[in-house]
Design an enzyme around this catalytic site. Structure first.
Site, PDB file in Angstrom:
ATOM      1  N   ASP A 157       0.629  -1.185  -0.027  1.00  0.00           N
ATOM      2  CA  ASP A 157       0.166  -0.058  -0.192  1.00  0.00           C
ATOM      3  C   ASP A 157       1.186   1.266  -0.171  1.00  0.00           C
ATOM      4  OD1 ASP A 157      -2.082  -1.754   0.190  1.00  0.00           O
ATOM      5  OD2 ASP A 157      -2.265  -1.491   2.198  1.00  0.00           O
TER       6      ASP A 157
ATOM      7  N   LYS B  27       1.777   2.010  -4.886  1.00  0.00           N
ATOM      8  CA  LYS B  27       2.444   1.507  -6.343  1.00  0.00           C
ATOM      9  C   LYS B  27       1.349   1.561  -7.510  1.00  0.00           C
ATOM     10  CE  LYS B  27       2.708  -2.570  -4.460  1.00  0.00           C
ATOM     11  NZ  LYS B  27       2.253  -2.179  -3.047  1.00  0.00           N
TER      12      LYS B  27
ATOM     13  N   GLY C 254      -4.380  -4.368  -3.751  1.00  0.00           N
ATOM     14  CA  GLY C 254      -5.283  -3.490  -4.015  1.00  0.00           C
ATOM     15  C   GLY C 254      -4.677  -2.346  -4.571  1.00  0.00           C
ATOM     16  N   HIS C 255      -4.666  -1.928  -5.740  1.00  0.00           N
ATOM     17  CA  HIS C 255      -4.105  -0.999  -6.192  1.00  0.00           C
ATOM     18  C   HIS C 255      -4.794   0.154  -6.800  1.00  0.00           C
ATOM     19  CE1 HIS C 255      -0.155  -3.784  -7.009  1.00  0.00           C
ATOM     20  NE2 HIS C 255      -0.466  -3.839  -5.668  1.00  0.00           N
TER      21      HIS C 255
ATOM     22  N   GLN D  78       1.902  -6.183  -2.950  1.00  0.00           N
ATOM     23  CA  GLN D  78       2.514  -6.286  -1.819  1.00  0.00           C
ATOM     24  C   GLN D  78       3.780  -5.283  -1.265  1.00  0.00           C
ATOM     25  OE1 GLN D  78       1.589  -9.486  -3.106  1.00  0.00           O
ATOM     26  NE2 GLN D  78      -0.363  -8.662  -2.656  1.00  0.00           N
TER      27      GLN D  78
HETATM   28  P1  GDP Z   1      -0.742   0.282  -3.590  1.00  0.00           P
HETATM   29  O1  GDP Z   1      -1.464  -1.153  -2.951  1.00  0.00           O
HETATM   30  O2  GDP Z   1       0.720   0.293  -3.463  1.00  0.00           O
HETATM   31  O3  GDP Z   1      -0.869   0.501  -4.916  1.00  0.00           O
HETATM   32  O4  GDP Z   1      -1.284   1.527  -2.922  1.00  0.00           O
HETATM   33  P2  GDP Z   1      -3.070   1.341  -2.367  1.00  0.00           P
HETATM   34  O5  GDP Z   1      -3.723   1.896  -3.594  1.00  0.00           O
HETATM   35  O6  GDP Z   1      -3.486   0.238  -1.928  1.00  0.00           O
HETATM   36  O7  GDP Z   1      -2.937   2.560  -1.241  1.00  0.00           O
HETATM   37  C1  GDP Z   1      -2.447   3.779  -1.322  1.00  0.00           C
HETATM   38  C2  GDP Z   1      -3.539   4.770  -1.201  1.00  0.00           C
HETATM   39  O8  GDP Z   1      -2.984   6.108  -1.133  1.00  0.00           O
HETATM   40  C3  GDP Z   1      -4.701   5.072  -2.260  1.00  0.00           C
HETATM   41  O9  GDP Z   1      -5.819   5.525  -1.899  1.00  0.00           O
HETATM   42  C4  GDP Z   1      -4.053   6.050  -3.172  1.00  0.00           C
HETATM   43  O10 GDP Z   1      -5.125   6.890  -3.688  1.00  0.00           O
HETATM   44  C5  GDP Z   1      -3.390   6.808  -2.052  1.00  0.00           C
HETATM   45  N1  GDP Z   1      -2.402   7.817  -2.497  1.00  0.00           N
HETATM   46  C6  GDP Z   1      -1.127   7.377  -3.226  1.00  0.00           C
HETATM   47  N2  GDP Z   1      -0.282   8.244  -3.464  1.00  0.00           N
HETATM   48  C7  GDP Z   1      -0.658   9.077  -2.930  1.00  0.00           C
HETATM   49  C8  GDP Z   1      -0.417  10.672  -2.267  1.00  0.00           C
HETATM   50  O11 GDP Z   1       1.025  10.964  -2.641  1.00  0.00           O
HETATM   51  N3  GDP Z   1      -1.000  11.250  -1.695  1.00  0.00           N
HETATM   52  C9  GDP Z   1      -2.264  10.940  -0.907  1.00  0.00           C
HETATM   53  N4  GDP Z   1      -2.809  11.967  -0.271  1.00  0.00           N
HETATM   54  N5  GDP Z   1      -2.798   9.601  -1.427  1.00  0.00           N
HETATM   55  C10 GDP Z   1      -1.907   9.163  -2.243  1.00  0.00           C
HETATM   56  P1  IMO Z   2      -0.820  -4.486  -2.186  1.00  0.00           P
HETATM   57  O1  IMO Z   2      -0.252  -4.821  -3.461  1.00  0.00           O
HETATM   58  C1  IMO Z   2      -1.067  -4.464   2.224  1.00  0.00           C
HETATM   59  C2  IMO Z   2      -0.993  -8.667   4.150  1.00  0.00           C
HETATM   60  C3  IMO Z   2      -2.234  -8.970   4.776  1.00  0.00           C
HETATM   61  C4  IMO Z   2      -1.944 -10.040   5.765  1.00  0.00           C
HETATM   62  C5  IMO Z   2      -0.583 -10.731   5.041  1.00  0.00           C
HETATM   63  C6  IMO Z   2      -1.075 -11.871   4.295  1.00  0.00           C
HETATM   64  O2  IMO Z   2      -1.942  -3.651  -1.968  1.00  0.00           O
HETATM   65  O3  IMO Z   2       0.317  -3.572  -1.304  1.00  0.00           O
HETATM   66  P2  IMO Z   2      -2.423 -12.645   2.354  1.00  0.00           P
HETATM   67  O4  IMO Z   2      -3.751 -12.280   2.043  1.00  0.00           O
HETATM   68  O5  IMO Z   2      -1.619 -12.054   1.355  1.00  0.00           O
HETATM   69  O6  IMO Z   2      -2.212 -13.923   2.755  1.00  0.00           O
HETATM   70  O7  IMO Z   2      -2.109 -11.864   3.576  1.00  0.00           O
HETATM   71  O8  IMO Z   2      -0.131  -9.694   4.246  1.00  0.00           O
HETATM   72  N1  IMO Z   2      -1.168  -7.962   2.571  1.00  0.00           N
HETATM   73  C7  IMO Z   2      -1.294  -6.838   2.251  1.00  0.00           C
HETATM   74  N2  IMO Z   2      -1.030  -5.476   2.881  1.00  0.00           N
HETATM   75  N3  IMO Z   2      -1.127  -4.462   1.039  1.00  0.00           N
HETATM   76  C8  IMO Z   2      -1.265  -5.419   0.175  1.00  0.00           C
HETATM   77  O9  IMO Z   2      -1.163  -5.607  -1.225  1.00  0.00           O
HETATM   78  C9  IMO Z   2      -1.376  -6.728   0.945  1.00  0.00           C
HETATM   79  N4  IMO Z   2      -1.419  -7.921   0.549  1.00  0.00           N
HETATM   80  C10 IMO Z   2      -1.376  -8.840   1.550  1.00  0.00           C
HETATM   81  O10 IMO Z   2      -2.896  -7.629   5.352  1.00  0.00           O
HETATM   82  O11 IMO Z   2      -0.885  -9.306   7.072  1.00  0.00           O
HETATM   83 MG    MG Z   3      -2.806  -1.742  -1.875  1.00  0.00          MG
END
Ligand code: GDP
Ligand code: IMO
Ligand code: MG
Length: 430
Positions: free
Chosen positions: A13, A16, A40-41, A223
């Site tokens: 998170d 990415k 979850g991207h 991840q």
């Molecule tokens: P990922 O799993 O690495 O793709 O990240 P996620 O999408 O799960 O979580 C990142 C969250 O931060 C999402 O809600 C994005 O919309 C938000 N986000 C990403 N970059 C920025 C930033 O520079 N500022 C803010 N405020 N939100 C951001």
């Molecule tokens: P992205 O790609 C954040 C965490 C889960 C749990 C552990 C194992 O969005 O960054 P799993 O379901 O993979 O067996 O869970 O890893 N986890 C993540 N945390 N972002 C993710 O993906 C994750 N994918 C798995 O919360 O602690």
């Molecule tokens: Mg994510």
């Protein structure tokens, strides 16, 4: 033509999806190479917000091909749902290829994920319950069903006939009450196979050809380094290798092509799920970090994310195990409004100082962070951050620039992308 690999440096998170979507403007191909629908991207285009679990984050750009590599475990129902939802929002999703060697997540994997988590008690990672662990267990145990089997009715039926009774026994022994019906499963999965078949093929061969044709390829990690099965917190991470080297294995390309390795790091730390977290915060600063800038809630599970200060011990390891050549730093806007911000520079443990991240969870749980403190920067409105992004790094508040420069000097890796908001416009090359 060097291929770029983008990986998470922390606990996932890091932003990415947003960074991949930004870089995808210059990419011909985006490739997922590990993980599954646990990812979850988030990608924001204008006011439209997308959350991709299996579709690569380049899918909104029609001239970019998107590949789901052999290293990904695919839940066909989830993938089809994502394709349908993305199409309903006006994107054709014709730009997709799926590896015939990728493994399939079956419903019994999700059942077993829940049962295993319960049985594990304090060893449970707080999984996303997407069946990831059991699907990778079956891959390594050679009980798996691959995409090439899914689309081949005879093989699929024969495999399920052997595998389902074994899985049923495991479900029973693990205390589950679910009944798995091989025939019903085969019929349901036949329909998924039929719909997905046009996308399925030898993506390694296709990528090899793309590399020879000098196409620009971007590998999308899921991840993060500290969730990696080999290098992350064990047993509190995920079940796949999340580091840059996994891109070669999980996509079937030679490692010599992977020369541009971008680490995505959030300007603080967050995690969903269990495990020691040395810089974790509680109280008003934690609330600030969680609630600002769109909120720190799991993209896949909506769980509130645990949050803490930026941790250079975690980052130093990410630089090493991934071979990072550049960094993207996200969410600098979210730190805005705090009087002072901190960066962890080392861990105190057992009367000494640890500079490297420990393997033992018992040691990690006993680590006390050592901090360097910085003056904060103002809580600016979104439009102001976007204005700054269009003007570039020099337009950042001076205290923010100092924070970024400190991170660079400590890690000896240049920060080349800065993100100061959710939208595409709030991103700058640096
Ligand atoms: P990922 O799993 O690495 O793709 O990240 P996620 O999408 O799960 O979580 C990142 C969250 O931060 C999402 O809600 C994005 O919309 C938000 N986000 C990403 N970059 C920025 C930033 O520079 N500022 C803010 N405020 N939100 C951001
Ligand atoms: P992205 O790609 C954040 C965490 C889960 C749990 C552990 C194992 O969005 O960054 P799993 O379901 O993979 O067996 O869970 O890893 N986890 C993540 N945390 N972002 C993710 O993906 C994750 N994918 C798995 O919360 O602690
Ligand atoms: Mg994510």
């Amino acid at each position: 033509m060097p291929a770029t690999v983008a990986v998470g440096c922390q606990f996932g998170d890091e932003g990415k999806g947003k960074i991949i979507d930004f870089l995808a403007a210059d990419a011909d191909v985006v490739v997922r190479f590990q993980g599954g629908a646990n990812a979850g991207h988030t990608v924001q285009v204008g006011d439209e917000l997308y959350a991709f679990h299996l579709l690569p984050s380049g899918v909104l750009r029609n001239r970019t091909m998107n590949v789901i590599g052999n290293g990904v475990v695919i839940d066909p129902e989830q993938l089809l749902k994502e394709i349908d939802e993305t199409r309903a929002r006006g994107h054709p999703v014709k730009n997709l290829r799926i590896s015939d060697r990728a493994h399939v997540v079956m419903p019994y994997h999700k059942v077993l994920d829940g049962l295993e988590e319960k049985l594990k008690g304090g060893l449970g990672a707080g999984t996303t319950l997407r069946g990831i662990g059991p699907a990778f267990e079956d891959k390594v145990g050679r009980f798996g069903i691959r995409m090439c089997d899914l689309i081949d009715p005879e093989t699929r039926r024969a495999k399920l006939k052997t595998i389902v009774p074994i899985k049923q026994r495991v479900v029973d022994v693990f205390g589950g009450s679910e009944r798995i019906d091989a025939e019903a499963l085969s019929t349901e999965y036949e329909a998924y196979g039929k719909r997905l078949a046009p996308f399925v093929g030898d993506t390694s061969a296709w990528l090899d050809d793309a590399i020879k044709r000098r196409k620009r390829i971007l590998f999308e990690g899921a991840q993060g380094t500290h969730l990696c099965i080999d290098h992350g917190l064990y047993p509190f991470g995920t079940s796949s290798d999340c580091v840059a080297g996994a891109a070669a294995v999980g996509a079937g390309v030679g490692p010599q092509h992977l020369t541009d390795i971008l680490g995505v790091a959030k300007a603080f730390t967050s995690r969903v799920g269990a495990g020691p977290f040395p810089t974790e915060l509680e109280g008003p600063i934690a609330e600030h970090l969680r609630e600002r800038g769109g909120g720190e809630y799991g993209t896949t599970t909506r769980r509130p994310r645990r949050v803490g200060w930026f941790d250079l011990v975690m980052l130093r390891m990410a630089v090493r195990v991934n071979g990072l050549t550049r960094l993207a730093l996200t969410k600098l806007d979210v730190l805005g409004g705090l009087e002072r911000v901190r960066v962890c520079i080392g861990y105190r443990h057992d009367g000494g100082v640890l500079r490297e991240f420990p393997a033992s969870m018992r040691v990690l749980a006993d680590c006390a962070p050592m901090y360097r403190e910085f003056l904060g920067w103002p809580d600016l409105p979104e439009e102001e951050w976007i204005r700054i992004a269009t003007r570039g790094r020099r337009a950042l508040p001076e205290t923010t620039r100092r924070y970024v420069a400190f991170v660079e000097s400590q890690l000896k890796v240049p920060v080349r992308v800065l993100s100061v908001g959710r939208s595409r416009a709030a991103t700058m090359g640096a």
